[in-house]
Enzyme design. Structure first.
Site, PDB file in Angstrom:
ATOM      1  N   GLU A  38      15.392  -8.913 -39.417  1.00 25.24           N
ATOM      2  CA  GLU A  38      14.546  -8.118 -38.518  1.00 25.24           C
ATOM      3  C   GLU A  38      13.787  -9.020 -37.541  1.00 25.24           C
ATOM      4  O   GLU A  38      13.638  -8.691 -36.374  1.00 25.24           O
ATOM      5  CB  GLU A  38      13.561  -7.258 -39.318  1.00 25.24           C
ATOM      6  CG  GLU A  38      14.211  -6.122 -40.077  1.00 25.24           C
ATOM      7  CD  GLU A  38      14.936  -5.138 -39.156  1.00 25.24           C
ATOM      8  OE1 GLU A  38      14.596  -5.055 -37.968  1.00 25.24           O
ATOM      9  OE2 GLU A  38      15.880  -4.476 -39.631  1.00 25.24           O
ATOM     10  N   TYR A 121       6.286  -2.242 -37.605  1.00 24.15           N
ATOM     11  CA  TYR A 121       7.736  -2.043 -37.590  1.00 24.15           C
ATOM     12  C   TYR A 121       8.411  -2.864 -38.701  1.00 24.15           C
ATOM     13  O   TYR A 121       9.196  -2.323 -39.492  1.00 24.15           O
ATOM     14  CB  TYR A 121       8.334  -2.432 -36.215  1.00 24.15           C
ATOM     15  CG  TYR A 121       9.831  -2.546 -36.312  1.00 24.15           C
ATOM     16  CD1 TYR A 121      10.623  -1.405 -36.308  1.00 24.15           C
ATOM     17  CD2 TYR A 121      10.451  -3.782 -36.499  1.00 24.15           C
ATOM     18  CE1 TYR A 121      11.993  -1.485 -36.476  1.00 24.15           C
ATOM     19  CE2 TYR A 121      11.818  -3.872 -36.670  1.00 24.15           C
ATOM     20  CZ  TYR A 121      12.585  -2.722 -36.651  1.00 24.15           C
ATOM     21  OH  TYR A 121      13.935  -2.797 -36.837  1.00 24.15           O
ATOM     22  N   ASP A 139      11.591   1.223 -33.521  1.00 30.42           N
ATOM     23  CA  ASP A 139      11.813   0.125 -32.579  1.00 30.42           C
ATOM     24  C   ASP A 139      12.298   0.760 -31.274  1.00 30.42           C
ATOM     25  O   ASP A 139      12.252   1.993 -31.130  1.00 30.42           O
ATOM     26  CB  ASP A 139      12.817  -0.900 -33.151  1.00 30.42           C
ATOM     27  CG  ASP A 139      14.220  -0.324 -33.287  1.00 30.42           C
ATOM     28  OD1 ASP A 139      14.382   0.904 -33.112  1.00 30.42           O
ATOM     29  OD2 ASP A 139      15.160  -1.095 -33.546  1.00 30.42           O
TER      30      ASP A 139
END
Ligand code: SF4
Length: 333
Positions: A38, A121, A139
């Site tokens: 990520e 996030y 996102d």
């Protein structure tokens, strides 16, 4: 008849099961691997990330290995990926995981948010994808899908988080739902020319029904880019080593740079070469700055005190920004 959030969540989950790409962090859903992927995927394309991801994990296979590594080694493994603050924060985060959580990446969003570098996030991604917790994520891809499915005309972020929460609360498998939303955004509901004909959400999509797909999400005004011209000096010794210096400017600190002309970007005093010959020019973009580098083959009479000779063959052990590679490639032509 299931509620709209339940119906949408099920469609996304089932589409993901049939269409997911085989990606290395999806093999075991190890929380450290999910976290690393990520962070790397923020601001970097998937094709680029894949090569860096496996090399980084070979070098730092566990959170403990990353926490024990020097910043120099972590930046060297990150060299070329850009946005180096991500690498520093990842290492800081690994140190916090070892010190406060015994080396285990925590499961809850609340605990994840206490770790340096992990925002809403990334916390949601780790909690849902690695630990299968019902945590929402938004996102750019997810915000775009939700803006279209629910026809959100104002800048979509706040409303998108509300819808993402409803969907994850109604879903069966948060790992599949959240990855499915991201994957749908990457493969089907693209920024331009979305593939509505193959989209599992076409029947739910308000923008599609209203023929307003091109109107959402509403684009925010782009930040202006600034153009800079910077002379670069390629100074080699008899062994072919290259003169470099570790910079301490606020944008690229702790990275090794080629000697260059005075610039506010790199924050260094000008280095005057005794003789120089233009090898060529190339362009490079850093956040909102567009730079045109002129690369000179240069000779200097005296090496300044804080410069070091670096063997290009060992460049992978030296943290350096990606323009250095472009310069060496240009010089090798
Ligand atoms: Fe996106 Fe089209 Fe699917 Fe709507 S129908 S979610 S606009 S791809």
């Amino acid at each position: 008849m299931p509620s709209a959030p339940r119906r949408i969540a099920r469609r996304v989950e089932s589409w993901f099961r049939e269409n997911r790409r085989a990606l290395p962090w999806r093999e075991a859903y190890n929380p450290y691997h999910v976290w690393l992927s990520e962070v790397m995927l923020q601001q970097t394309r998937m094709e680029v990330v894949l090569g860096y991801y496996s090399r980084f994990l070979n070098r730092f296979p566990t959170v403990r290995d990353l926490a024990a590594a020097s910043e120099h080694d972590v930046l060297a493994a990150w060299s070329g990926l850009g946005y180096y603050r991500r690498a520093r924060m990842l290492r800081d985060g690994a140190i916090a995981v070892v010190e406060r959580f015994g080396g285990e990446v925590p499961e809850s969003v609340e605990e994840l948010l206490t770790i340096p570098g992990i925002g809403r996030y990334t916390a949601g991604a780790i909690a849902s994808i690695a630990h299968q917790r019902k945590a929402p994520i938004v996102d750019g891809n997810v915000a775009r899908i939700l803006a279209r499915v629910f026809l959100i005309r104002e800048p979509p972020l706040a409303a998108a988080w509300r819808h993402a929460e409803e969907l994850v609360a109604a879903c069966t498998d948060p790992r599949e739902l959240n990855q499915g939303l991201m994957e749908l955004g990457a493969l089907v509901c693209k920024p331009t020319n979305p593939r509505c004909d193959v989209c599992p959400l076409q029947k739910d999509c308000v923008a599609f029904a209203a023929n307003a797909v091109d109107e959402v999400p509403v684009r925010e005004a782009k930040k202006k880019t600034r153009a800079l011209r910077i002379p670069l000096y390629l100074i080699r010794d008899a062994k072919g080593r290259i003169l470099m210096r570790r910079e301490s400017g606020k944008l690229m600190n702790a990275m090794f740079h080629l000697p260059h002309g005075n610039s506010e970007l790199l924050e260094t005093p000008p280095l005057e070469a005794d003789t120089r010959q233009l090898l060529g020019t190339f362009r490079h973009t850093v956040t909102t700055r567009r730079i045109e580098f002129s690369l000179y083959d240069a000779v200097i009479a005296r090496v300044p005190r804080d410069y070091t000779w670096i063997d290009p063959a060992s460049m992978h052990d030296v943290p350096h920004p990606s323009y250095v590679r472009k310069a060496l490639k240009l010089a090798a032509r």
